[in-house]
Design a protein around this motif. Structure first.
Motif, PDB file in Angstrom:
ATOM      1  N   TYR A 119       0.842  -1.345  -0.205  1.00 32.33           N
ATOM      2  CA  TYR A 119       0.128   0.037  -0.093  1.00 32.33           C
ATOM      3  C   TYR A 119       0.929   1.401  -0.157  1.00 32.33           C
ATOM      4  CZ  TYR A 119      -4.065   3.112   1.179  1.00 32.33           C
ATOM      5  OH  TYR A 119      -4.889   3.971   1.073  1.00 32.33           O
ATOM      6  N   ASP A 120       0.450   2.440  -0.698  1.00 36.48           N
ATOM      7  CA  ASP A 120       1.059   3.503  -0.757  1.00 36.48           C
ATOM      8  C   ASP A 120       0.690   4.583   0.363  1.00 36.48           C
ATOM      9  OD1 ASP A 120       2.756   5.625  -1.696  1.00 36.48           O
ATOM     10  OD2 ASP A 120       1.281   6.280  -3.316  1.00 36.48           O
ATOM     11  N   TYR A 121       1.233   4.395   1.530  1.00 33.11           N
ATOM     12  CA  TYR A 121       0.761   5.212   2.652  1.00 33.11           C
ATOM     13  C   TYR A 121       1.227   6.687   2.555  1.00 33.11           C
ATOM     14  CZ  TYR A 121      -0.194   1.097   5.420  1.00 33.11           C
ATOM     15  OH  TYR A 121      -0.719  -0.215   5.598  1.00 33.11           O
ATOM     16  N   GLU A 122       2.416   6.893   1.599  1.00 27.10           N
ATOM     17  CA  GLU A 122       2.966   8.272   1.386  1.00 27.10           C
ATOM     18  C   GLU A 122       1.759   9.357   0.942  1.00 27.10           C
ATOM     19  OE1 GLU A 122       6.154  10.519  -1.282  1.00 27.10           O
ATOM     20  OE2 GLU A 122       6.609   8.488  -0.309  1.00 27.10           O
ATOM     21  N   THR A 123       0.929   8.837   0.144  1.00 24.25           N
ATOM     22  CA  THR A 123      -0.449   9.489  -0.658  1.00 24.25           C
ATOM     23  C   THR A 123      -1.594   9.276  -0.007  1.00 24.25           C
ATOM     24  OG1 THR A 123      -0.335   8.193  -2.545  1.00 24.25           O
ATOM     25  CG2 THR A 123       1.132   9.911  -2.741  1.00 24.25           C
ATOM     26  N   CYS A 124      -1.799   9.058   1.345  1.00 21.88           N
ATOM     27  CA  CYS A 124      -3.065   8.334   1.749  1.00 21.88           C
ATOM     28  C   CYS A 124      -3.439   9.392   2.883  1.00 21.88           C
ATOM     29  CB  CYS A 124      -3.146   7.001   2.308  1.00 21.88           C
ATOM     30  SG  CYS A 124      -4.784   6.505   2.844  1.00 21.88           S
ATOM     31  N   PRO A 125      -4.543  10.317   2.788  1.00 22.26           N
ATOM     32  CA  PRO A 125      -4.874  10.807   3.991  1.00 22.26           C
ATOM     33  C   PRO A 125      -5.363   9.841   5.418  1.00 22.26           C
ATOM     34  CG  PRO A 125      -6.521  10.898   2.313  1.00 22.26           C
ATOM     35  CD  PRO A 125      -5.314  10.411   1.828  1.00 22.26           C
ATOM     36  N   PHE A 126      -5.674   8.991   5.055  1.00 25.47           N
ATOM     37  CA  PHE A 126      -6.370   8.293   6.094  1.00 25.47           C
ATOM     38  C   PHE A 126      -5.541   7.363   6.847  1.00 25.47           C
ATOM     39  CE2 PHE A 126      -9.865   8.826   2.930  1.00 25.47           C
ATOM     40  CZ  PHE A 126     -10.686   9.501   3.624  1.00 25.47           C
ATOM     41  N   TYR A 127      -4.519   6.554   6.273  1.00 25.22           N
ATOM     42  CA  TYR A 127      -3.741   5.680   7.017  1.00 25.22           C
ATOM     43  C   TYR A 127      -2.518   6.089   6.763  1.00 25.22           C
ATOM     44  CZ  TYR A 127      -7.990   2.799   7.382  1.00 25.22           C
ATOM     45  OH  TYR A 127      -9.168   2.691   7.733  1.00 25.22           O
ATOM     46  N   GLY A 128      -2.352   7.170   5.983  1.00 21.39           N
ATOM     47  CA  GLY A 128      -0.591   7.447   5.631  1.00 21.39           C
ATOM     48  C   GLY A 128      -0.133   9.023   6.469  1.00 21.39           C
ATOM     49  N   GLN A 129       0.682   9.668   5.627  1.00 23.28           N
ATOM     50  CA  GLN A 129       1.212  10.889   6.378  1.00 23.28           C
ATOM     51  C   GLN A 129       0.766  12.085   5.208  1.00 23.28           C
ATOM     52  OE1 GLN A 129       3.464   8.073   5.382  1.00 23.28           O
ATOM     53  NE2 GLN A 129       3.323   7.453   7.734  1.00 23.28           N
ATOM     54  N   LEU A 130      -0.104  11.880   4.435  1.00 20.70           N
ATOM     55  CA  LEU A 130      -0.518  13.034   3.630  1.00 20.70           C
ATOM     56  C   LEU A 130      -1.530  13.968   4.489  1.00 20.70           C
ATOM     57  CD1 LEU A 130      -0.398  14.077   0.684  1.00 20.70           C
ATOM     58  CD2 LEU A 130      -2.406  13.160   0.196  1.00 20.70           C
TER      59      LEU A 130
END
Length: 113
Positions: A19-30
């Motif tokens: 999964y691309d966590y870098e561009t996810c506002p829910f489970y990542g850092q965006l």
């Protein structure tokens, strides 16, 4: 309210390793900031991107009438919200620039917003 907006949390990603966590506002850092807009998906041709069209009215004083205008905004689709089709109603939020044209991310679909 995990991202600071009143939108429901989507289910967790099925493949956490890929999964691309870098561009996810829910489970990542965006981080999301600025404006939120609602509109209709008019194109899903690009990978992980949709074009959202928002229609609004502008008053024309010369003719004392309103004229319809529209703006088309490219928005990133996080992996947990995949499966959008043309005609879907979505809510998008402003974020840091993700590419040359993308500065918005889809945060809610359908009647969720």
């Amino acid at each position: 309210m995990a991202i600071g907006l009143d939108v429901p949390m989507p289910p967790e990603p099925e493949n956490p390793e890929e999964y691309d966590y870098e561009t996810c506002p829910f489970y990542g850092q965006l981080p999301v900031r600025g404006q939120t807009r609602s509109g209709t998906v008019v194109s899903t041709d690009m990978a992980k991107t949709v074009i959202v069209e928002q229609e609004y009215d502008v008053f024309v004083p010369k003719y004392d009438r309103y004229m319809k205008r529209r703006s088309r905004i490219p928005a990133h689709v996080p992996g947990v919200l995949d499966g959008l089709d043309v005609g879907d109603e979505v809510t998008i939020a402003e974020t840091r620039p993700l590419s040359k044209t993308k500065s918005h991310v889809v945060v809610a679909t359908g009647g969720d917003a």
